[in-house]
Design an enzyme around this catalytic site. Sequence first.
Site, PDB file in Angstrom:
ATOM      1  N   HIS A  60      73.668 -19.281  67.818  1.00 29.44           N
ATOM      2  CA  HIS A  60      75.135 -19.204  67.751  1.00 29.44           C
ATOM      3  C   HIS A  60      75.610 -17.571  68.013  1.00 29.44           C
ATOM      4  CE1 HIS A  60      75.126 -23.092  65.666  1.00 29.44           C
ATOM      5  NE2 HIS A  60      73.769 -22.590  64.890  1.00 29.44           N
ATOM      6  N   SER A  79      83.574   2.159  88.526  1.00 33.37           N
ATOM      7  CA  SER A  79      85.003   1.540  88.599  1.00 33.37           C
ATOM      8  C   SER A  79      85.751   2.759  89.502  1.00 33.37           C
ATOM      9  CB  SER A  79      85.693   1.608  87.275  1.00 33.37           C
ATOM     10  OG  SER A  79      86.942   1.611  87.532  1.00 33.37           O
ATOM     11  N   LYS A 115      82.896   4.100  83.881  1.00 26.51           N
ATOM     12  CA  LYS A 115      82.089   2.870  83.790  1.00 26.51           C
ATOM     13  C   LYS A 115      80.883   2.936  84.485  1.00 26.51           C
ATOM     14  CE  LYS A 115      83.697  -0.475  82.228  1.00 26.51           C
ATOM     15  NZ  LYS A 115      84.747  -1.287  82.780  1.00 26.51           N
ATOM     16  N   GLU A 123      76.498  -9.970  86.800  1.00 25.37           N
ATOM     17  CA  GLU A 123      77.600 -10.751  86.834  1.00 25.37           C
ATOM     18  C   GLU A 123      77.673 -11.721  88.084  1.00 25.37           C
ATOM     19  OE1 GLU A 123      81.037  -8.079  84.504  1.00 25.37           O
ATOM     20  OE2 GLU A 123      80.137  -7.470  86.259  1.00 25.37           O
TER      21      GLU A 123
END
Length: 457
Positions: A151, A272, A278, A285
């Site tokens: 969980h 970025s 970043k 992804e």
Amino acid sequence: MKLWGGRFQTGPSETFERFSGSLHFDQRLLEADIAGSRAFARALERVGILSASERASLDAAFAEIAAEPVPTEASDEDIHTFVIRRLKEKAGAAADKIHTGRSRNEQVSLDTRLWLRAECDAARTLLAGLCEALLALGERFPDAVIPGYTHLRRAQAVLWPHYLLAYFDMFARDFERFGEARRRANVLPLGSGALAGSGFPFDREAIARDLGFDAVTTNSMDVSGDRDFVLDYLYAASTTMVHLSRLAEDWILYSSEEFGWLELGDGVTSGSSLMPQKKNPDSLELIRGKAGRVIGALQALFVTMKGLPMTYNRDMQEDKEPLFDAADQVKGSLEMARGVVESVELRPAPPRSAVEESWVVATDLAEALARSGTPFHQAHQLVGRLVLESVRAGKKPAEWTPEELAAFAPQFDAATARLLSPDEGMKSREIRGGTGPQAVRQALSEAHTRLEAMRTS
Ligand code: ARG
């Protein structure tokens, strides 16, 4: 050129030709189509349709066609038509016999099976490479401890290599699944004709041997309407992508500032355009994103097939683009995943403190009580109250002394108190498949043997 036309008074409309043509994508089957057709020419020679010299001239023409790119301006209906047109241009009259007793329905099945065989092999090689990289990463930090989650809540302490070997097992199953997909694809459909069986007495076993197939199909109608072998491949590909996507999701989290466990290599991350600080996990992804695409290909083919009347229907041509795309995405994702695994650095301290500041030892304590006679349910209740008390007091496991623990409940003896250290608890899990240090060492050594078997299978 068309492989049909006698029955028609006018040709197809330009709109229909554009709509139905598949050469722009099925040209990926060129090599398979030619390998299949060369074997078929040998079969035609064996049944006396082609003379030895005709067969030899076709064979030479096939070799030339295989070596040439498919021109972008070619407007043939599909790759099978293209190859036959080129064969006629190169070999003349003998080429008119190449389609004797053969249908494109079985030919497209044959080509796809030949192509898929190689794709299954490629996926298996990449999976073995990924497993090797996971094993190496586990062995670089053999004693690191991380919280295992359920969980997404800290559950029990596990060794870092134990966690990685979980993925090793998933990818090892994928390796088997691609082997099974290959086995199912590796059956010769040729000889089935359009749907009723060829009208020529081909020795189908001989063609199968010639093309390296394990067996021949047993029903011509089934062959004509069958894309199960494509579904099997897409299922193996989808399952692989689900595993890759879950690994990606884990590592996107674990490499975030909030977790801080992993440093992804600069080579697999991007910056970025606006925020200078970043370092984004785009490779992971994209793997996660591509999983949707591959699962989509499986769904697309299921939906295409579900309502088709027996046997072949042109709908089935719609299997190719999703299949080709899925194959590209799964190979690309496996290669990328290996690159990420090889780039990653574990920072052992943050997961170790995540383990130590939480109550991942609670199960170890309850089980120790159960081992020394307290019924497990009572032990569970007791440790639950200890956790509640600790949460209230803001106390970590290591901040309890054995005396305080015994004062909390007399069942907590000195042996139980030692289990406040997560390393002690892991030692109670030496069961096969568990995270005990010896069990994990054994699993790592077995993984090497399994990897070796993957490499040589
Ligand atoms: N391009 C077709 C396909 O991929 C080949 C079979 C054509 N057969 C037919 N009856 N139109 O399915």
